[in-house]
Design a protein around this motif. Structure first.
Motif, short mmCIF file in Angstrom:
data_model
loop_
_atom_site.label_atom_id
_atom_site.label_comp_id
_atom_site.label_asym_id
_atom_site.label_seq_id
_atom_site.Cartn_x
_atom_site.Cartn_y
_atom_site.Cartn_z
N ILE A 266 -1.02 24.73 -6.14
CA ILE A 266 -1.33 23.86 -7.41
C ILE A 266 -2.55 24.43 -8.08
O ILE A 266 -2.65 24.44 -9.19
CB ILE A 266 -1.69 22.37 -7.01
CG1 ILE A 266 -0.38 21.69 -6.34
CG2 ILE A 266 -2.36 21.53 -7.98
CD1 ILE A 266 -0.75 20.20 -5.57
N PHE A 267 -3.65 25.08 -7.17
CA PHE A 267 -4.79 25.56 -7.92
C PHE A 267 -4.19 26.73 -9.01
O PHE A 267 -4.85 26.88 -9.97
CB PHE A 267 -5.72 26.14 -6.92
CG PHE A 267 -7.01 27.03 -7.32
CD1 PHE A 267 -8.08 26.61 -7.98
CD2 PHE A 267 -6.67 28.47 -6.96
CE1 PHE A 267 -8.91 27.42 -8.67
CE2 PHE A 267 -7.49 29.08 -7.55
CZ PHE A 267 -8.85 28.84 -8.28
N ILE A 268 -3.61 27.66 -8.28
CA ILE A 268 -3.14 28.87 -9.06
C ILE A 268 -2.22 28.36 -10.22
O ILE A 268 -2.58 29.02 -11.37
CB ILE A 268 -2.28 29.91 -8.19
CG1 ILE A 268 -3.26 30.56 -6.97
CG2 ILE A 268 -1.65 30.86 -8.93
CD1 ILE A 268 -2.42 30.94 -5.95
N ARG A 269 -1.36 27.49 -10.04
CA ARG A 269 -0.53 26.98 -11.02
C ARG A 269 -1.16 26.38 -12.18
O ARG A 269 -0.88 26.59 -13.36
CB ARG A 269 0.47 26.05 -10.35
CG ARG A 269 1.39 25.66 -11.35
CD ARG A 269 2.55 24.65 -10.84
NE ARG A 269 3.71 24.16 -11.33
CZ ARG A 269 3.78 23.24 -12.21
NH1 ARG A 269 2.87 22.41 -12.06
NH2 ARG A 269 4.81 23.22 -12.85
N MET A 270 -2.13 25.52 -11.95
CA MET A 270 -2.97 24.98 -12.90
C MET A 270 -3.75 25.87 -13.67
O MET A 270 -3.97 25.83 -14.93
CB MET A 270 -4.07 23.88 -12.11
CG MET A 270 -3.50 22.62 -11.75
SD MET A 270 -4.49 21.39 -11.10
CE MET A 270 -5.22 20.61 -12.61
N LEU B 28 -10.86 20.90 -7.56
CA LEU B 28 -10.87 19.87 -6.50
C LEU B 28 -9.60 20.47 -5.57
O LEU B 28 -9.80 20.68 -4.30
CB LEU B 28 -10.34 18.94 -6.94
CG LEU B 28 -9.96 17.81 -5.90
CD1 LEU B 28 -11.18 17.55 -4.79
CD2 LEU B 28 -9.62 16.40 -6.60
N PHE B 29 -8.37 21.16 -6.04
CA PHE B 29 -7.30 21.55 -5.23
C PHE B 29 -7.80 22.84 -4.64
O PHE B 29 -7.49 23.19 -3.31
CB PHE B 29 -6.13 21.87 -6.36
CG PHE B 29 -5.58 20.66 -6.57
CD1 PHE B 29 -4.61 20.20 -5.57
CD2 PHE B 29 -5.58 20.17 -7.69
CE1 PHE B 29 -4.14 18.90 -5.86
CE2 PHE B 29 -4.85 18.84 -8.05
CZ PHE B 29 -4.26 18.17 -7.14
N PHE B 30 -8.68 23.88 -5.10
CA PHE B 30 -9.00 24.76 -4.48
C PHE B 30 -10.04 24.54 -3.00
O PHE B 30 -9.86 24.88 -2.18
CB PHE B 30 -10.09 25.79 -5.51
CG PHE B 30 -10.70 27.06 -4.65
CD1 PHE B 30 -9.89 28.13 -4.43
CD2 PHE B 30 -12.01 27.11 -4.19
CE1 PHE B 30 -10.26 29.24 -3.64
CE2 PHE B 30 -12.42 28.15 -3.34
CZ PHE B 30 -11.69 29.10 -3.45
N ALA B 31 -10.96 23.43 -3.55
CA ALA B 31 -11.81 23.04 -2.32
C ALA B 31 -10.74 22.49 -1.10
O ALA B 31 -11.08 22.52 0.00
CB ALA B 31 -12.49 22.02 -2.74
N LEU B 32 -9.77 21.77 -1.63
CA LEU B 32 -8.84 21.19 -0.57
C LEU B 32 -8.03 22.31 0.22
O LEU B 32 -7.72 22.23 1.45
CB LEU B 32 -7.59 20.18 -1.44
CG LEU B 32 -8.12 18.80 -1.70
CD1 LEU B 32 -7.08 18.23 -2.47
CD2 LEU B 32 -8.58 18.03 -0.61
N SER B 33 -7.67 23.58 -0.71
CA SER B 33 -7.02 24.63 0.10
C SER B 33 -7.97 25.27 1.11
O SER B 33 -7.86 25.51 2.18
CB SER B 33 -6.57 25.66 -0.91
OG SER B 33 -7.70 26.37 -1.33
N VAL B 34 -9.49 25.22 0.87
CA VAL B 34 -10.24 25.58 1.90
C VAL B 34 -10.56 24.87 2.96
O VAL B 34 -10.58 25.49 4.07
CB VAL B 34 -11.76 26.04 1.20
CG1 VAL B 34 -12.88 26.23 2.14
CG2 VAL B 34 -11.44 26.94 -0.05
N TRP B 35 -10.67 23.57 2.63
CA TRP B 35 -10.59 22.54 3.71
C TRP B 35 -9.57 22.49 4.64
O TRP B 35 -9.40 22.53 5.72
CB TRP B 35 -10.72 21.33 3.20
CG TRP B 35 -11.03 20.12 4.13
CD1 TRP B 35 -11.46 20.21 5.41
CD2 TRP B 35 -10.75 18.58 3.92
NE1 TRP B 35 -11.62 18.75 5.90
CE2 TRP B 35 -11.02 18.02 5.21
CE3 TRP B 35 -10.52 17.81 2.62
CZ2 TRP B 35 -11.00 16.56 5.26
CZ3 TRP B 35 -9.98 16.29 2.83
CH2 TRP B 35 -10.25 16.07 3.94
#
Length: 106
Positions: free
Chosen positions: A94-98, A4-11
């Motif tokens: 956050i994506f990378i950290r998770m 979900l955080f990856f999708a938010l970074s793309v958005w």
């Protein structure tokens, strides 16, 4: 949750950039003209400073945790934040950290 955080970074990359590109196409590709437009009134100046302070806080957090953990790939969030925006850099971090936290649990 991580994706979900990856999708938010793309958005957070695509959506704001679509506005920036449209503005540049309509007003010339002059970055200083865009900076002037960001400070057209008190409301937009307040938003610029809000995002600038958030970007600096995120940068301090990224550097602090990266030095502690030695997970150097996390540093990619800094150019993403200042080159694209906080809307990309924060969810990307956050994506990378998770992902790295999940890897250390197994």
């Amino acid at each position: 949750m991580r994706w979900l955080f990856f999708a938010l970074s793309v958005w957070g990359t695509i959506h704001p950039m679509s506005y920036f590109i449209a503005w540049f196409q309509a007003n010339t590709w002059d970055i200083m003209a865009m900076v002037d437009a960001w400070h057209a009134n008190a409301a937009s100046s307040g938003l610029v400073w809000d995002l600038t302070i958030a970007a600096v806080a995120l940068t301090i957090w990224v550097i602090g945790e990266t030095v502690q953990t030695r997970h150097w790939v996390r540093l990619i969030a800094i150019p993403a934040t200042f080159g694209i925006g906080v809307s990309c850099g924060l969810p990307l971090y956050i994506f990378i950290r998770m992902g790295q936290t999940d890897a250390t649990r197994t």
